[in-house]
Design a protein around this motif. Structure first.
Motif, PDB file in Angstrom:
ATOM      1  N   UNK A  58       0.871  -1.175   0.000  1.00 42.92           N
ATOM      2  CA  UNK A  58       0.000   0.000   0.000  1.00 42.92           C
ATOM      3  C   UNK A  58       0.905   1.222   0.000  1.00 42.92           C
ATOM      4  N   UNK A  59       0.858   2.021  -1.055  1.00 37.48           N
ATOM      5  CA  UNK A  59       1.751   3.164  -1.182  1.00 37.48           C
ATOM      6  C   UNK A  59       1.538   4.198  -0.080  1.00 37.48           C
ATOM      7  N   UNK A  60       0.420   4.107   0.636  1.00 40.55           N
ATOM      8  CA  UNK A  60       0.160   5.030   1.740  1.00 40.55           C
ATOM      9  C   UNK A  60       0.601   4.462   3.091  1.00 40.55           C
ATOM     10  N   UNK A  61       1.164   3.251   3.089  1.00 44.19           N
ATOM     11  CA  UNK A  61       1.562   2.582   4.329  1.00 44.19           C
ATOM     12  C   UNK A  61       3.049   2.247   4.233  1.00 44.19           C
ATOM     13  N   UNK A  62       3.887   3.027   4.920  1.00 49.30           N
ATOM     14  CA  UNK A  62       5.331   2.868   4.801  1.00 49.30           C
ATOM     15  C   UNK A  62       5.810   1.491   5.238  1.00 49.30           C
ATOM     16  N   UNK A  63       5.118   0.885   6.189  1.00 50.63           N
ATOM     17  CA  UNK A  63       5.522  -0.443   6.657  1.00 50.63           C
ATOM     18  C   UNK A  63       5.421  -1.469   5.532  1.00 50.63           C
ATOM     19  N   UNK A  64       4.368  -1.365   4.727  1.00 51.57           N
ATOM     20  CA  UNK A  64       4.219  -2.326   3.629  1.00 51.57           C
ATOM     21  C   UNK A  64       5.224  -2.042   2.521  1.00 51.57           C
ATOM     22  N   UNK A  65       5.633  -0.786   2.368  1.00 50.77           N
ATOM     23  CA  UNK A  65       6.664  -0.479   1.374  1.00 50.77           C
ATOM     24  C   UNK A  65       7.963  -1.201   1.738  1.00 50.77           C
ATOM     25  N   UNK A  66       8.318  -1.154   2.997  1.00 51.59           N
ATOM     26  CA  UNK A  66       9.559  -1.795   3.448  1.00 51.59           C
ATOM     27  C   UNK A  66       9.524  -3.299   3.212  1.00 51.59           C
ATOM     28  N   UNK A  71      14.490  -7.322  -0.786  1.00 50.53           N
ATOM     29  CA  UNK A  71      15.117  -8.301  -1.663  1.00 50.53           C
ATOM     30  C   UNK A  71      14.814  -8.161  -3.133  1.00 50.53           C
ATOM     31  N   UNK A  72      14.174  -7.078  -3.525  1.00 48.37           N
ATOM     32  CA  UNK A  72      13.771  -6.888  -4.924  1.00 48.37           C
ATOM     33  C   UNK A  72      14.920  -6.273  -5.730  1.00 48.37           C
ATOM     34  N   UNK A  73      15.131  -6.798  -6.930  1.00 48.62           N
ATOM     35  CA  UNK A  73      16.187  -6.286  -7.813  1.00 48.62           C
ATOM     36  C   UNK A  73      15.669  -5.229  -8.793  1.00 48.62           C
ATOM     37  N   UNK A  74      14.488  -5.470  -9.333  1.00 50.72           N
ATOM     38  CA  UNK A  74      13.936  -4.587 -10.366  1.00 50.72           C
ATOM     39  C   UNK A  74      12.446  -4.380 -10.095  1.00 50.72           C
ATOM     40  N   UNK A  91       6.829   8.868  -4.921  1.00 51.77           N
ATOM     41  CA  UNK A  91       8.132   9.287  -4.410  1.00 51.77           C
ATOM     42  C   UNK A  91       8.543   8.410  -3.223  1.00 51.77           C
ATOM     43  N   UNK A  92       7.582   8.070  -2.376  1.00 51.94           N
ATOM     44  CA  UNK A  92       7.861   7.184  -1.241  1.00 51.94           C
ATOM     45  C   UNK A  92       8.262   5.795  -1.737  1.00 51.94           C
ATOM     46  N   UNK A  99      16.250   2.077  -1.006  1.00 56.30           N
ATOM     47  CA  UNK A  99      16.679   1.583   0.298  1.00 56.30           C
ATOM     48  C   UNK A  99      16.796   0.061   0.296  1.00 56.30           C
ATOM     49  N   UNK A 100      15.898  -0.600  -0.422  1.00 54.77           N
ATOM     50  CA  UNK A 100      15.895  -2.061  -0.476  1.00 54.77           C
ATOM     51  C   UNK A 100      17.011  -2.624  -1.352  1.00 54.77           C
TER      52      UNK A 100
END
Length: 293
Positions: A58-66, A71-74, A91-92, A99-100
């Motif tokens: 969820x782009x509005x939930x920073x925890x789910x962004x992390x 482990x994602x490459x692309x 942007x987030x 960061x990942x």
């Protein structure tokens, strides 16, 4: 080309029409580590059963962004539909990707994205492009032209009224099928390297006159193109009850068609998807029932 098929590939908005097609294309082309990000993982149970790693995103939930970007490459970042808020959302997501440790972002933008305040939805896309460029990551900006299927939103009304309104000087729009754009995005995720901006278009620019003729042919009813000044077209849309914000976006699109921004034709679909792009006529013919509803 599938040189990155064994890297970990994330598709955002994977439960949407565009994102799902992109994930299915990645599967079909042999990608081995696919992550599907969605606000509702339950909608992607069928993809999980095929080995896709479905993660809440969820782009509005920073925890789910992390957690989703871990482990994602692309990344294939499908532009969100939160008009007015999506620049902050995206942007987030860009920051989370960096960061990942992701190395490359594919982003679905819009033609002639620019900061001009009268450029419709262009500014949000433009500043997202800028944020991606400033991230230092590799990127492929896919400036998807108008989806051919968008004509189905008002096609039946146009046919019923027999009138297609546009602007004087229209130079055409290279409508692209949504599936073609999604498969192009998947192909870019599998193969694109470096930093580039691509227009993703159909095979030809179609003018309002040509579109009216196509509606007439498919319906068997007369449809004429009526060219107006921007002021008259705006007044007509407002009189028809369209919200002012919607009118401004539609008018900006029409003005860009007059300026020639939407008439660009590229080979990106064939180059990245391996398929020739569908024509507007093919898409509308396949949806003839909706036009004659």
């Amino acid at each position: 080309m599938t040189q990155f098929k064994d890297q970990t590939l994330l598709v955002t908005g994977a439960s949407g029409h565009f994102g799902r097609i992109a994930v299915e294309e990645l599967l079909a082309r042999g990608a081995s580590k696919i992550v599907a990000g969605t606000r509702d993982p339950s909608k992607l149970a069928d993809l999980a059963a095929k080995g896709v790693d479905v993660r809440k995103l969820d782009f509005d939930d920073s925890a789910t962004l992390t957690s989703a970007f871990a482990g994602v490459d692309r990344v294939l970042m499908v532009s969100t539909d939160a008009i007015g808020r999506r620049l902050a959302q995206q942007t987030a997501a860009i920051a989370a990707a960096k960061t990942a440790g992701a190395k490359h972002i594919v982003y679905t933008s819009a033609p002639a994205a620019r900061p001009n305040l009268d450029a419709g939805l262009g500014p949000e896309h433009f500043w997202t492009e800028v944020a991606i460029a400033q991230s230092g990551l590799g990127f492929t900006i896919l400036r998807d032209h108008m989806y051919a299927e968008n004509n189905l939103m008002d096609g039946a009304h146009v046919i019923a009224s027999g009138q297609l309104f546009g602007l004087i000087g229209d130079r055409g729009t290279a409508y692209v099928a949504r599936a073609d754009a999604a498969r192009t995005a998947a192909g870019a995720l599998l193969s694109a390297d470096g930093q580039s901006i691509e227009d993703v278009t159909g095979p030809a620019a179609v003018t309002n006159v040509e579109r009216a003729a196509l509606y007439a042919e498919l319906s068997g009813k007369p449809v004429v193109s009526i060219a107006l000044t921007p002021a008259d077209l705006k007044a007509g849309m407002l009189a028809a009850g369209l919200p002012e914000g919607v009118v401004s976006m539609l008018l900006a699109f029409q003005i860009d068609a007059v300026l020639g921004y939407h008439g660009v034709v590229s080979d990106a679909v064939e180059r990245f998807s391996g398929r020739k792009p569908q024509t507007l006529a093919e898409v509308l013919t396949a949806n003839r029932a909706a036009l004659n509803a």
